[in-house]
Design a protein around this motif. Structure first.
Motif, mmCIF file in Angstrom:
data_model
loop_
_atom_site.group_PDB
_atom_site.id
_atom_site.type_symbol
_atom_site.label_atom_id
_atom_site.label_comp_id
_atom_site.label_asym_id
_atom_site.label_seq_id
_atom_site.Cartn_x
_atom_site.Cartn_y
_atom_site.Cartn_z
ATOM 1 N N THR A 1 0.860 -1.169 0.000
ATOM 2 C CA THR A 1 0.000 0.000 0.000
ATOM 3 C C THR A 1 0.892 1.212 0.000
ATOM 4 O O THR A 1 1.630 1.448 0.954
ATOM 5 C CB THR A 1 -0.907 0.012 1.247
ATOM 6 O OG1 THR A 1 -1.671 -1.196 1.250
ATOM 7 C CG2 THR A 1 -1.853 1.188 1.209
ATOM 8 N N HIS B 1 -3.268 -4.422 -16.571
ATOM 9 C CA HIS B 1 -2.480 -4.707 -15.371
ATOM 10 C C HIS B 1 -1.723 -6.026 -15.460
ATOM 11 O O HIS B 1 -1.248 -6.538 -14.438
ATOM 12 C CB HIS B 1 -3.388 -4.714 -14.134
ATOM 13 C CG HIS B 1 -4.077 -3.416 -13.888
ATOM 14 N ND1 HIS B 1 -3.428 -2.299 -13.414
ATOM 15 C CD2 HIS B 1 -5.375 -3.048 -14.101
ATOM 16 C CE1 HIS B 1 -4.288 -1.293 -13.306
ATOM 17 N NE2 HIS B 1 -5.481 -1.721 -13.728
ATOM 18 N N HIS C 1 -1.697 3.803 -7.946
ATOM 19 C CA HIS C 1 -1.301 2.421 -8.216
ATOM 20 C C HIS C 1 -0.042 2.382 -9.081
ATOM 21 O O HIS C 1 0.672 1.375 -9.107
ATOM 22 C CB HIS C 1 -2.436 1.658 -8.903
ATOM 23 C CG HIS C 1 -2.651 2.030 -10.331
ATOM 24 N ND1 HIS C 1 -2.086 1.331 -11.378
ATOM 25 C CD2 HIS C 1 -3.358 3.036 -10.893
ATOM 26 C CE1 HIS C 1 -2.454 1.876 -12.522
ATOM 27 N NE2 HIS C 1 -3.219 2.913 -12.264
#
Length: 379
Positions: free
Chosen positions: A4, A82, A161
């Protein structure tokens, strides 16, 4: 490993926190994955074969040449797909795309010897830099703003991200022979985040992740010093060594409030000798009345002899302070029993002095023992 990274701009004023998981992950990376075992056969060179344009990446079924020629500049595709990033920048750890294969040590060596693969790897790096609004300007890894930097920086500041992708890219550069390219990129990102304020949301990830992908400790410390100089608010900077004024402030705050605190503060300023208990007792003896001096005439001389020999042992073994502290306590017992008639008055203060002495030892020696998060958490 799931990470994160990043932080909302609304949280910019909140004091950041260190991540144990990030520290552990990057420690393993920098130290070549301790206890790592190649679970693939040496002839299963999926990453190398992909970069030689022999196989497409899965599950999309796209070859590297198509990615480099048709995906370049297609920011929508690069943003929302992704599955390609694990193939373009392979690591010795599993990513989110389970079709992608981890690198092996044998594959890394073969990759570095394959000019075709290295050429395409650098083209992939340039493509991703352009996607972020950055351009590679020379063969040593230096970077600068691309023509489209304003638009891309705004996007990078909001799409966090991509910070995970940058961490992966930095790691892969180090695995495939381009460790020297990492520091210029991280320095550039820190400058844009902290000095130019063009991508402020990236600064947490840059300091928590990007910096610590760099294997050279000296390079990491250079970057941390640069960041510390420009980080605001400065008191929220939690990476790297603490500032001198903070160390001095912590010493004064931690100094105990007691009748003997004045003597102990004098001892802390002369901390080249670790034997603070003997030093403090020497000061106390010097301040006693002449009648008390006559009771134990040999103590000051003994203490002087001991303190004169202690610095060499301190220099030789600075990490044995706890053991030495225990030795001091055991050595001090006979001295307390020497002055039976007059020591009753003083018997209440030496235990306090011992504790205070140990605390001062820790305070004064902390810069050497826990000088930085870099040394303690992330060696």
């Amino acid at each position: 490993m799931m990470q994160t990274q990043g932080g909302d701009s609304t949280e910019a004023t909140a004091k950041p926190k260190r991540s144990f998981y990030a520290a552990r992950d990057l420690y393993k990376y920098r130290h070549q994955y301790p206890n790592f075992k190649d679970i693939r056969y040496q002839n299963d060179l999926s990453n190398l074969r992909f970069y030689k344009n022999k196989i497409p990446f899965k599950p999309d079924g796209v070859y590297i040449e198509e990615v480099l020629n048709k995906w370049k500049g297609d920011y929508e595709k690069l943003e929302h797909n992704h599955t390609y990033i694990q193939w373009l920048f392979p690591l010795r750890e599993q990513g989110l795309n389970f079709y992608a294969k981890e690198l092996t040590t044998y594959e890394i060596e073969e990759f570095k010897k394959t000019k075709e693969a290295i050429r395409r790897f650098l083209l992939a790096y340039k493509m991703m830099l352009e996607f972020f609004g950055i351009k590679l300007i020379d063969k040593t890894g230096n970077v600068a703003r691309a023509v489209n930097w304003q638009e891309r920086f705004q996007h990078l500041n909001e799409s966090q991200h991509n910070y995970l992708r940058i961490t992966r890219i930095l790691k892969s550069l180090g695995e495939l022979g381009y460790e020297s390219f990492k520091s210029p990129l991280v320095k550039f990102i820190l400058h844009e985040a902290l000095v130019e304020n063009t991508i402020p949301n990236i600064k947490q990830s840059a300091l928590e992740y990007f910096v610590y992908t760099i294997r050279d400790r000296r390079e990491r410390r250079k970057l941390l010093r640069f960041a510390q100089k420009h980080y605001t608010p400065s008191e929220n900077f939690i990476w790297g060594p603490p500032r001198k004024e903070e160390l001095e402030g912590s010493k004064t705050q931690k100094s105990p409030v007691s009748p003997a605190s004045g003597h102990n503060s004098q001892i802390c300023t002369h901390k080249k000798s670790k034997d603070s208990k003997h030093s403090s007792s020497a000061v106390l003896v010097n301040n006693k009345t002449s009648e008390e001096k006559k009771v134990a005439p040999g103590e000051p001389g003994e203490e002087t002899d001991r303190t004169s020999t202690e610095p060499s042992s301190e220099a030789a073994s600075p990490r044995n302070t706890e053991k030495d502290g225990n030795a001091e306590n055991s050595n001090s017992q006979p001295e307390k029993t020497i002055n039976n008639p007059t020591e009753k008055k003083e018997s209440t203060s030496p235990p306090e002095n011992d504790e205070e002495g140990e605390n001062h030892n820790q305070d004064c020696e902390n810069p050497g023992k826990t000088g930085s998060h870099d040394d303690v958490l992330l060696q």
